[in-house]
Design a protein around this motif. Structure first.
Motif, PDB file in Angstrom:
ATOM      1  N   PRO A 210       0.255 -14.800  69.222  1.00 18.46           N
ATOM      2  CA  PRO A 210       1.018 -15.753  68.401  1.00 18.46           C
ATOM      3  C   PRO A 210       1.342 -17.031  69.177  1.00 18.46           C
ATOM      4  CG  PRO A 210       1.958 -13.546  68.273  1.00 18.46           C
ATOM      5  CD  PRO A 210       0.953 -13.508  69.372  1.00 18.46           C
ATOM      6  N   LEU A 211       1.514 -18.110  68.444  1.00 17.28           N
ATOM      7  CA  LEU A 211       1.879 -19.397  69.037  1.00 17.28           C
ATOM      8  C   LEU A 211       3.390 -19.520  69.194  1.00 17.28           C
ATOM      9  CD1 LEU A 211      -0.356 -21.713  66.832  1.00 17.28           C
ATOM     10  CD2 LEU A 211      -0.797 -21.074  69.202  1.00 17.28           C
ATOM     11  N   LEU A 212       3.800 -20.345  70.127  1.00 17.20           N
ATOM     12  CA  LEU A 212       5.200 -20.739  70.198  1.00 17.20           C
ATOM     13  C   LEU A 212       5.510 -21.676  69.035  1.00 17.20           C
ATOM     14  CD1 LEU A 212       5.542 -21.495  74.010  1.00 17.20           C
ATOM     15  CD2 LEU A 212       6.706 -19.666  72.784  1.00 17.20           C
ATOM     16  N   ASP A 213       6.685 -21.566  68.464  1.00 14.54           N
ATOM     17  CA  ASP A 213       7.085 -22.411  67.340  1.00 14.54           C
ATOM     18  C   ASP A 213       8.298 -23.237  67.765  1.00 14.54           C
ATOM     19  OD1 ASP A 213       7.083 -23.515  64.860  1.00 14.54           O
ATOM     20  OD2 ASP A 213       8.081 -21.834  63.876  1.00 14.54           O
TER      21      ASP A 213
ATOM     22  N   SER B 177       1.643 -25.356  63.478  1.00 13.77           N
ATOM     23  CA  SER B 177       2.827 -25.818  64.201  1.00 13.77           C
ATOM     24  C   SER B 177       3.197 -27.224  63.776  1.00 13.77           C
ATOM     25  CB  SER B 177       2.558 -25.800  65.711  1.00 13.77           C
ATOM     26  OG  SER B 177       3.610 -26.414  66.392  1.00 13.77           O
ATOM     27  N   ASN B 178       4.498 -27.459  63.611  1.00 13.63           N
ATOM     28  CA  ASN B 178       4.937 -28.779  63.170  1.00 13.63           C
ATOM     29  C   ASN B 178       4.775 -29.830  64.261  1.00 13.63           C
ATOM     30  OD1 ASN B 178       6.926 -27.577  64.770  1.00 13.63           O
ATOM     31  ND2 ASN B 178       8.562 -28.787  63.855  1.00 13.63           N
ATOM     32  N   LEU B 179       4.369 -29.440  65.475  1.00 13.43           N
ATOM     33  CA  LEU B 179       4.193 -30.410  66.548  1.00 13.43           C
ATOM     34  C   LEU B 179       2.734 -30.678  66.884  1.00 13.43           C
ATOM     35  CD1 LEU B 179       6.951 -29.243  69.043  1.00 13.43           C
ATOM     36  CD2 LEU B 179       7.118 -30.810  67.125  1.00 13.43           C
ATOM     37  N   SER B 180       1.839 -29.898  66.372  1.00 13.17           N
ATOM     38  CA  SER B 180       0.445 -30.045  66.791  1.00 13.17           C
ATOM     39  C   SER B 180      -0.504 -30.181  65.610  1.00 13.17           C
ATOM     40  CB  SER B 180       0.030 -28.851  67.651  1.00 13.17           C
ATOM     41  OG  SER B 180       0.217 -27.657  66.932  1.00 13.17           O
ATOM     42  N   GLY B 181      -0.019 -30.730  64.480  1.00 17.31           N
ATOM     43  CA  GLY B 181      -0.853 -30.888  63.300  1.00 17.31           C
ATOM     44  C   GLY B 181      -1.943 -31.922  63.490  1.00 17.31           C
ATOM     45  N   ILE B 182      -2.890 -31.911  62.562  1.00 21.22           N
ATOM     46  CA  ILE B 182      -4.003 -32.870  62.606  1.00 21.22           C
ATOM     47  C   ILE B 182      -4.034 -33.656  61.298  1.00 21.22           C
ATOM     48  CG2 ILE B 182      -5.452 -31.706  64.299  1.00 21.22           C
ATOM     49  CD1 ILE B 182      -6.927 -30.389  61.947  1.00 21.22           C
TER      50      ILE B 182
ATOM     51  N   SER C 115       1.408 -19.352  73.857  1.00 21.56           N
ATOM     52  CA  SER C 115       0.874 -20.672  74.207  1.00 21.56           C
ATOM     53  C   SER C 115       1.195 -21.672  73.116  1.00 21.56           C
ATOM     54  CB  SER C 115      -0.639 -20.609  74.445  1.00 21.56           C
ATOM     55  OG  SER C 115      -1.324 -20.337  73.229  1.00 21.56           O
ATOM     56  N   PHE C 116       0.898 -22.922  73.419  1.00 25.98           N
ATOM     57  CA  PHE C 116       1.156 -24.011  72.470  1.00 25.98           C
ATOM     58  C   PHE C 116       0.296 -25.203  72.870  1.00 25.98           C
ATOM     59  CE2 PHE C 116       3.342 -28.024  71.674  1.00 25.98           C
ATOM     60  CZ  PHE C 116       3.441 -27.993  70.298  1.00 25.98           C
ATOM     61  N   SER C 117      -0.284 -25.885  71.899  1.00 27.31           N
ATOM     62  CA  SER C 117      -1.075 -27.088  72.147  1.00 27.31           C
ATOM     63  C   SER C 117      -0.612 -28.203  71.221  1.00 27.31           C
ATOM     64  CB  SER C 117      -2.568 -26.825  71.909  1.00 27.31           C
ATOM     65  OG  SER C 117      -3.062 -25.862  72.802  1.00 27.31           O
ATOM     66  N   SER C 118      -0.724 -29.432  71.683  1.00 27.20           N
ATOM     67  CA  SER C 118      -0.318 -30.574  70.871  1.00 27.20           C
ATOM     68  C   SER C 118      -1.303 -31.726  71.024  1.00 27.20           C
ATOM     69  CB  SER C 118       1.079 -31.063  71.283  1.00 27.20           C
ATOM     70  OG  SER C 118       1.417 -32.237  70.556  1.00 27.20           O
ATOM     71  N   ASP C 119      -1.549 -32.406  69.914  1.00 26.69           N
ATOM     72  CA  ASP C 119      -2.312 -33.656  69.914  1.00 26.69           C
ATOM     73  C   ASP C 119      -1.394 -34.863  69.786  1.00 26.69           C
ATOM     74  OD1 ASP C 119      -4.667 -32.207  69.987  1.00 26.69           O
ATOM     75  OD2 ASP C 119      -4.853 -32.147  67.805  1.00 26.69           O
TER      76      ASP C 119
ATOM     77  N   SER D 130      -1.699 -32.091  75.112  1.00 26.66           N
ATOM     78  CA  SER D 130      -1.048 -31.249  76.110  1.00 26.66           C
ATOM     79  C   SER D 130      -1.174 -29.783  75.746  1.00 26.66           C
ATOM     80  CB  SER D 130       0.431 -31.629  76.256  1.00 26.66           C
ATOM     81  OG  SER D 130       1.089 -31.572  75.001  1.00 26.66           O
ATOM     82  N   PHE D 131      -0.953 -28.935  76.757  1.00 24.88           N
ATOM     83  CA  PHE D 131      -1.022 -27.487  76.581  1.00 24.88           C
ATOM     84  C   PHE D 131       0.117 -26.846  77.362  1.00 24.88           C
ATOM     85  CE2 PHE D 131      -2.209 -23.332  78.286  1.00 24.88           C
ATOM     86  CZ  PHE D 131      -2.541 -22.641  77.133  1.00 24.88           C
ATOM     87  N   LEU D 132       0.726 -25.826  76.788  1.00 25.38           N
ATOM     88  CA  LEU D 132       1.784 -25.061  77.448  1.00 25.38           C
ATOM     89  C   LEU D 132       1.418 -23.583  77.387  1.00 25.38           C
ATOM     90  CD1 LEU D 132       4.707 -24.793  78.631  1.00 25.38           C
ATOM     91  CD2 LEU D 132       5.486 -24.571  76.280  1.00 25.38           C
TER      92      LEU D 132
END
Length: 360
Positions: A54-57, A252-257, A205-209, A187-189
């Motif tokens: 699962p992803l971090l939210d 994720s509300n932080l890594s949408g496209i 984990s978590f990724s963001s654009d 970024s990636f966490l």
């Protein structure tokens, strides 16, 4: 009486001589000098393992909340290291491990090491392993156990090493992040679980654009916070996530496209020309709308799609009323540096390939 005294003195001398002889006769134990290749190597932070978890939210918080919730972390320390003949020397049990110190003479196929510090809570040394291949520089973060011959390399999403890990207050987790060198605000966490035997397992984990990560802190062992920027550190935002809660069902509300994407794919040759399909995706949050234009191909599975994310791979699954589209109407999107790609479009020749999208 005199004889007794002489006997006692003689006994003392004999004992002393015997002890001295014993000390002298004991061999001096020399520690074996080995290279890092002689240690056991383990890779952690593997992308394929994070993808199954699962992803971090994250939710946004204020700067004051971020500052006030910070927990005392087990920081990396500047423990001095012995060095000899341009090599670091680590004493691990009955061995001395030598690592070549980094300088400006790195050659193709060679690895040199920069000492980053020591983690007392893990009893591990941290090093940057630097190498060159095809005239390109690479680095990787190594954690070397100080009590047994093992090395843990944290896999980086890019060519450079990840930032120094941050240990949670009760030494349950390791958090680290990476900002892509060739991307803008990517970024990636990663979160690793620390097992009882001081091994590591991929956990979240978590990724963001949308931003770069500038700082990671722990709010106790159950919550993690990040400080981010999307304008080269002119302004900052702050977020937190609960490790016990996961993001399984939504993007994720932080890594949408969010955006409009187009692609034209030729499918097969017909008697009147090349058959083709043009796809137009409009993505907003957790929903996408697909419209297609075709030539000698049926128009089907247009309409609404549900967007889900797993480690920066976005799945678009059909979520409308047309029959026979629930299982077949699935596309996958991803961003690689500054380009976007899709899988699932076209005919048999292309449906399994990643093809480049055009973003409006």
């Amino acid at each position: 009486m005199k004889n007794i005294t002489q006997i006692l003195i003689g006994s003392v001398i004999l004992v002393c001589c015997t002890k001295e002889q014993k000390v002298i006769s004991e061999p001096i134990v020399q520690k074996e000098i080995v290279g890092i290749k002689n240690l056991k190597h383990f890779q952690v932070g593997l992308e394929e393992k994070f993808e199954t978890l699962p992803l971090l939210d994250f939710t946004e918080i204020t700067k004051n909340e971020y500052d006030n919730l910070k927990s005392t972390a087990h920081i990396i320390t500047d423990l001095p290291l012995q060095a000899r003949n341009d090599n670091y020397e680590l004493k691990i049990n009955d061995k001395i491990v030598q690592l070549k110190k980094g300088d400006n003479t790195l050659k193709e196929g060679e690895t040199q090491y920069d000492y980053l510090g020591f983690y007392p809570s893990l009893n591990m040394y941290a090093f940057s392993a630097n190498s060159i291949s095809d005239n390109l520089g690479f680095s990787e973060l190594y954690l070397i156990n100080a009590t047994n011959p093992s090395v843990y390399s944290i896999v980086s999403p890019g060519d450079d090493k990840v930032e120094n890990p941050v240990i949670s207050p009760d030494t349950k987790y390791v958090a680290y992040y990476y900002n892509y060198v060739y991307g803008t605000n990517e970024s990636f966490l990663g979160i690793l679980k620390i097992n009882s035997n001081k091994t590591f397992t991929e956990y979240r984990s978590f990724s963001s654009d949308n931003f770069n990560i500038k700082d990671v802190v722990w709010f106790g062992d159950d919550y993690i916070g990040i400080k981010v920027t999307d304008d080269d550190s002119k302004t900052f935002k702050y977020y937190k996530a609960n490790l016990s809660l996961s993001n399984n069902n939504k993007s994720s509300n932080l890594s949408g496209i969010d955006g409009n994407y187009n692609i034209h794919v030729e499918t097969e040759t017909t008697s009147t020309g090349m058959a083709s399909i043009s796809y137009s995706f409009k993505i907003r949050g957790n929903e996408a709308i697909l419209e297609t234009n075709t030539y000698h191909e049926p128009i089907r599975c247009n309409g609404k799609y549900l967007v889900r994310e797993n480690n920066n791979i976005f799945e678009l699954s059909y979520n409308d009323k047309e029959d026979n589209c629930t299982s077949s109407g699935i596309f996958y999107l991803k961003k690689d540096r500054e380009k976007y790609y899709i899988k699932g479009v076209g005919g048999e020749a292309t449906v399994q390939d990643w093809l480049q999208l055009k973003k409006e």
